[in-house]
Design an enzyme around this catalytic site. Sequence first.
Site, short mmCIF file in Angstrom:
data_model
loop_
_atom_site.label_atom_id
_atom_site.label_comp_id
_atom_site.label_asym_id
_atom_site.label_seq_id
_atom_site.Cartn_x
_atom_site.Cartn_y
_atom_site.Cartn_z
N GLU A 102 0.83 -1.20 0.00
CA GLU A 102 0.00 0.00 0.00
C GLU A 102 0.87 1.25 0.00
O GLU A 102 1.91 1.29 0.65
CB GLU A 102 -0.92 -0.01 1.22
CG GLU A 102 -1.76 -1.29 1.31
CD GLU A 102 -2.44 -1.49 2.65
OE1 GLU A 102 -2.63 -0.50 3.38
OE2 GLU A 102 -2.78 -2.66 2.97
N GLU A 153 -9.98 5.60 2.76
CA GLU A 153 -10.35 4.80 3.92
C GLU A 153 -10.30 5.66 5.17
O GLU A 153 -9.41 6.52 5.30
CB GLU A 153 -9.41 3.60 4.08
CG GLU A 153 -9.72 2.74 5.29
CD GLU A 153 -8.74 1.60 5.47
OE1 GLU A 153 -8.94 0.80 6.40
OE2 GLU A 153 -7.78 1.52 4.68
#
Length: 405
Positions: A209, A320
């Site tokens: 990520e 997120e």
Amino acid sequence: MAAHLLRRSWGGTISLLIVILLLSCCSQMTSAAAAPASRKSGGGGGGSSSGTSMSQQNKLDVRQHLKRLNKPPLKTIKSPDGDIIDCVHIAHQPAFDHPLLKNHTIQTRPNFHPDGTKFEESKRVSGQKARSSKPITQLWHLKGRSAQPDLVTQTGHQHAIVYVEGDKYYGAKATINVWEPKIQQPNEFSLSQIWILGGTFGQDLNSIEAGWQVSPDLYGDNRTRLFTYWTSDAYQATGCYNLLCTGFIQINNEVSMGASIFPISGYRESQYDISLLVWKDPKEGNWWLQFGNDYVLGYWPGFLFSYLTDSASMIEWGGEIVNSESDEQHTTTQMGSGHFPEEGFGKAGYFRNIQIVDGSNSLRDPKGLGTFTEQSSCYNVHSGKSGDWGTYFFYGGPGRNPSCP
């Protein structure tokens, strides 16, 4: 040379930044903010953990861990935002504490870039009035704090993402609009990133990520910071943010992982974005990270992973947040700009020119793009396609509102 950065005690918090210097501490420097050993929840993407403060013993364990990581600095720099950057030799970065990296020869550059790569420097989007002539950079460049939070366990991760699956993927690229979303609780965060995924969202998920995040617990402030994360077991025992643990090997001396980003986009003002590319070197099997036009930051050795040793089975792009529901209501933590995608450019956050790397090591537009959000009344995502922006989407939201109680 390389540099490790231990941030001293600041307001009762501890932080660690790790800086890799390939030339000398007197010239250009790059750091990577070391994050706590908190684990993220699974279920579709990155996160971090939640709950109450850890015990005094756990705090002591964290401090001892940071002490083990710290190396005698060759030079120390204080950034305008308070970050303290200590420079150490490149071979002393935490990655080389891993037993399988004991005799590792550092790759100073990837063997191959994906065909069709055209990196754009992070810059003001054309057609918008600039507040500054400077491109996006990091505050420590102006002169040279990241914080060790209380380790907590968080639940309630929420997303607004687009994704592709059902094929073999060897990387992904995106240009990501940079904002500074407001965070309600210190143990919550807001991030925007690329996920490279393999395995299942259970016990064996592999994930790489990269993106930007605002995390008060992690860094001790509300600044927007460049970050990376990896795991090979669904966030259970392996992996970490930035350079806290063995894993990612940083080779760049100009861009600092974990350092704050500026300028930041403003509502109905100038818009700024950063370009990130993650791809697998077809020769060595390592996963590389590149920032902007020509800053190759480093790589995750292929042996760290099980499923990702071959390819990824899913790519995600998007935002997120953590919703801790501390007052038994939905959090007001913002995602992206804090505004819904319907508001469009200059008001809502965006990802543009999103691409995947295919089996021929070529960049191409994703096919069969899906969208996902848990509560569209809190955070949402709308995708589209155009000439200059290629495949793009607007995303985000304010969190709690009359339709999201």
